[in-house]
Design an enzyme around this catalytic site. Structure first.
Site, PDB file in Angstrom:
ATOM      1  N   ALA A  58      -9.140   2.755  -2.451  1.00 57.33           N
ATOM      2  CA  ALA A  58     -10.316   3.468  -1.940  1.00 57.33           C
ATOM      3  C   ALA A  58     -11.181   3.990  -3.076  1.00 57.33           C
ATOM      4  CB  ALA A  58      -9.879   4.614  -1.028  1.00 57.33           C
ATOM      5  N   GLU A  77      -8.367  10.059 -12.516  1.00 62.18           N
ATOM      6  CA  GLU A  77      -7.004   9.726 -12.085  1.00 62.18           C
ATOM      7  C   GLU A  77      -6.048  10.709 -12.748  1.00 62.18           C
ATOM      8  OE1 GLU A  77      -5.246   7.600 -10.056  1.00 62.18           O
ATOM      9  OE2 GLU A  77      -3.560   8.745 -10.894  1.00 62.18           O
ATOM     10  N   ASN A  85      -0.497   4.627  -5.024  1.00 64.27           N
ATOM     11  CA  ASN A  85       0.406   3.840  -4.181  1.00 64.27           C
ATOM     12  C   ASN A  85      -0.092   2.408  -4.007  1.00 64.27           C
ATOM     13  OD1 ASN A  85       2.453   5.674  -3.539  1.00 64.27           O
ATOM     14  ND2 ASN A  85       1.362   6.493  -1.751  1.00 64.27           N
ATOM     15  N   GLY A  90       2.650  -3.526  -0.754  1.00 64.34           N
ATOM     16  CA  GLY A  90       3.204  -4.850  -0.457  1.00 64.34           C
ATOM     17  C   GLY A  90       2.299  -6.044  -0.655  1.00 64.34           C
ATOM     18  N   ARG A 337       6.002  -0.178  12.987  1.00 61.76           N
ATOM     19  CA  ARG A 337       6.915   0.530  12.086  1.00 61.76           C
ATOM     20  C   ARG A 337       7.627   1.702  12.744  1.00 61.76           C
ATOM     21  NH1 ARG A 337       2.918   0.496   6.783  1.00 61.76           N
ATOM     22  NH2 ARG A 337       3.414  -1.641   6.162  1.00 61.76           N
TER      23      ARG A 337
END
Lengths: 514, 514
Positions: A58, A77, A85, A90, A337
């Site tokens: 984002a 940052e 993350n 994945g 999930r």
């Protein structure tokens, strides 16, 4: 209470207790934030158009669009490396109605994705936000190819999606997108300023967010470390600081079962201090107690680890999940999930996911031999020459396990999984080719659905008025509402990229304050 | 998705759609609060030790204890009359291990109540808060008798409680407690100052809450009406402003299904502006998306109405709830509220609760004839001479309805409800004495579980630090955590009285600021 009523709870108390989920007491947050104050700094150390906080998908997308619109950008940052993350995720991104689906004859649409998002989200999704993600997902994947040069090499079927619709990055993780994003930003002259912690969002008495106070040289997790610096944001600030999955104290406030030392797939910086500062200056917190557990993790390794790629990619489509106590299936292995994590917890985390040799080949593709070797060496993956051997190793009633496999093989032959309604891919085959590969299952904290309220223009909303806070935009996991009670896999990419881009564009388009 | 997986959702999308629950878009909040500012007023119009905001059970209990400790108290109420939701509530208060239980040979304990609270709360309860409520519930009922002269005349069995354990006020509603509370306060020289709206909690730069800014002469719901006045609180402020069940915009932010014009049992003042002001000055919002629907309400009247006393008091213990489409039971009629409301919604709100003439007498007690007449006149209650007549009136398959009744009567004879595990009271009898009385069921918004985080001393916690905000206390429905995902009936009284008393005592014990 009857069993039927227990089932409606999703996750019963006894199940939680026996699964070893923690029960935490409320605790002070790590490191006090600055004392509440809304004063403007006497002097600014620096002046830019747009400040972007966070360098996951984002934040990088926001910086990209702001810079493209001509704005000067400070991209902050807090950790030593960018990516949050996102870089360890994945590597799959939902793209309904895609060319890869067309090649395989799979019909799909934005509407179908939207329906799946709301079904998994238990209808708690903010409709307009979810609709936007569903409708822009495909064009966003195409943008990532055309604008960033992202490379995809497969089509994945993730839980809760009606059909295979997720583009898989060739890199096998989110790095396949973060690295091209960083490269494009570097071409535009923007580099993430690492070890820079947000301390304060500067909101003036007129209601506008006008800059930030940070600590440069921050050393995680010491929130007092580093040197103060005030950065003026002439146009806007974009909050893209991620979720609080790695923050036990704040998690426990919202869900006391999920505090303590419960393992998480998140990176160590996934803490709540930036979110709490946003709340402190008037953002609205929504739906924070919906915290997602990933169902595809293993107790035999820490963090995200290597299990999920195998559990989701191979066992959910070509293998089976069984409770070791009964030897039987206990959930649709391709359910969303939350449904799957709750079901595993109800077994007391006594469940395995397994596949046969043919399933391994189909699900793991390319350099699968090397990966198998690494997974076996760490003890995450176990290999068995027969179902009897697997049953003995996990204390499963062997006859019942074999009956379960036989029943599923009959369903494969019949072309329909009547028992659990699981989607059967075209290339599915009976589970009968040794060796068998298995992973133990134990859900871990993965994604925090709640966060600050935004509108479809990525404006952060004010708790006093419900209207946009001038100068403040938010995108990604720090926001709430897109995913409702439970996020579908591969929808975080779309969420982060879509709202990150909107936030960056809209921040750059603000009139400068003076 | 399989039926089994659907069941774990509690409340499926299709069920929600067919039930007519609204889906609202985010909307600005009604009436903007004051611009964010933490400045101390230049002059105070008034100076007291303790300011209490809200006059439900919690606020009245706080004022009582603060005054008893010698503090001067300003007791503020925004509406024209005191009492909030408390005065219109059902009038039952949990008291585990009580004399009335002992008379009837019912064994019970604080531990058993705690277990029931956590089971209904899906284990989301903040343990220490729930534990305190369970342990102090009995002594609080006794205090209400000794200190206030409250009168109780029955023992009720509410949903989700393992046994009958709730003392029923003789007045039949919360007025039976609010009126004595007000009378005691009057003896102590304290009268609620009605039509006084909280506009701002004054929190100083040193972090302490030092007073309030209000509008006197407020006319609900115009948040700009009335005359500003600043009240200094030398010792503390107690926030006891209730939930947001009557605030569609804030409800919809937290649960988009529950916005719009959905009916609520709440009084019109159950809006969010005081909660949002508390968040604005640094309180922590927890678990706000858990919004409870009462399962015992009727679509044939507005608001709380007359149905709940009959549905809970008579049909849940002596009658049956059936889905009109199938003629079958669909839930344990004594399950917790969420379980039952979700189950009704899954029928598409096509369900009735009914009882026979014997059940009416047992469940409705005293002046039941008069009440029956009133309920029939308004159309809420329907009377039938036979099950066939009832079936025809509600389009229920008559044979299946009669089979359902026969099966339940067999369970009564056997002394065990195997089908749903419902508690059967000693005086239960077969359902066979005409006439039969029925109410249609449609859940309505009843209680908001989420709110500001507190500790066991009723300190409001700070979003920056997780530590108490000096000078600010909170009690009752404005707080979160006690009840987790779903509150048990009759536990709001205990919650409000226990934390209200603690808040009042602790506010009075603060060192005055100067």
């Amino acid at each position: 209470m009857s069993e039927r009523n227990q089932a409606t709870h999703g996750l019963t108390r006894r199940a939680v207790m026996s699964s070893g989920l923690a029960v935490a007491a409320a605790a002070p947050f790590a490191g006090a934030a600055a004392a509440a104050s809304r004063a403007i700094p006497e002097t600014w150390d620096e002046d830019v158009d747009v400040v972007v906080i966070g360098t996951g998908f984002a934040g990088l997308a926001a910086a990209h669009e702001a810079a493209k619109a001509g704005a000067s950008v400070a991209l902050l940052e807090k950790m030593r490396v960018p990516g949050g993350n996102s870089i360890i995720s994945g590597g799959v991104i939902a793209a309904p109605g895609s060319p890869m689906q067309a090649e395989r004859g799979i019909e799909d649409s934005a509407d179908a994705l939207y329906d799946d998002m709301l079904a998994a989200g238990l209808d708690l999704n903010h409709r307009a936000l979810a609709r936007l993600v569903a409708e822009k997902a495909l064009e966003t994947v195409m943008w990532s190819i055309e604008e960033l040069g992202a490379e995809y090499d497969g089509l994945s079927h993730l839980g809760g999606h009606a059909v295979p619709r997720s583009y898989a990055l060739a890199a096998g993780s989110g790095a396949g997108l973060v690295v091209p994003q960083l490269a494009r930003l570097e071409e535009m002259g923007i580099e993430p300023r690492t070890r820079t912690l947000l301390k304060r969002l500067v909101r003036d008495g007129d209601g506008r967010v006008k800059g930030v106070e940070v600590h440069e040289g921050f050393s995680h997790p010491d929130l007092d470390s580093g040197t103060p610096r005030a950065i003026r944001a002439a146009r806007g600030v974009v909050l893209a600081t991620g979720g609080f999955g790695g923050d036990p104290a704040f998690r426990a406030l919202q869900d006391p079962r999920l505090g303590g030392e419960l393992d998480t797939t998140n990176h160590p910086g996934a803490t709540s201090e930036a979110l709490r500062e946003a709340l402190n200056i008037g953002c609205v917190l929504i739906q924070p107690s919906w915290i997602q557990l990933g169902p595809w993790t293993s107790p035999d390794e820490r963090g995200f680890g290597m299990a999920p790629t195998f559990v989701q990619g191979a066992t959910a489509s070509y293998g089976l999940w069984v409770a070791t106590e009964t030897g039987e299936r206990f959930v649709n292995e391709l359910a969303d999930r939350k449904t799957r994590a709750d079901a595993i917890i109800r077994t007391g985390n006594r469940a395995i996911a397994f596949v046969d040799a043919a399933g391994w080949r189909k699900g793991m593709g390319g350099n699968a031999g090397e990966r198998r070797q690494r997974m076996k060496e760490t003890g995450v993956l176990m290999e068995y020459d027969s179902l009897d051997e697997m049953a003995a190793a996990h204390d499963i009633p062997a006859e019942r396990l074999k009956e379960t496999v036989e029943r599923f093989n009959a369903a494969v032959a019949a072309g329909e999984d009547e028992a659990w309604g699981r989607y059967l891919p075209q290339d599915i085959a009976p589970i009968d080719e040794p060796p068998f590969y298995a992973v133990r299952l134990a859900p871990k904290i993965h994604h925090t659905m709640g966060g600050v309220a935004i509108d479809t223009e990525a404006h952060a909303l004010d708790v006093s008025t419900g209207e946009p806070i001038p100068g403040l935009f938010a995108a990604g996991e720090v926001t709430g509402g897109v995913h409702g009670a439970s996020r579908l896999g591969s929808c975080a990419y779309a969420d982060c990229l879509i709202f990150g881009r909107i936030a960056g564009r809209n921040a750059a388009a603000m009139e400068p304050w003076s």
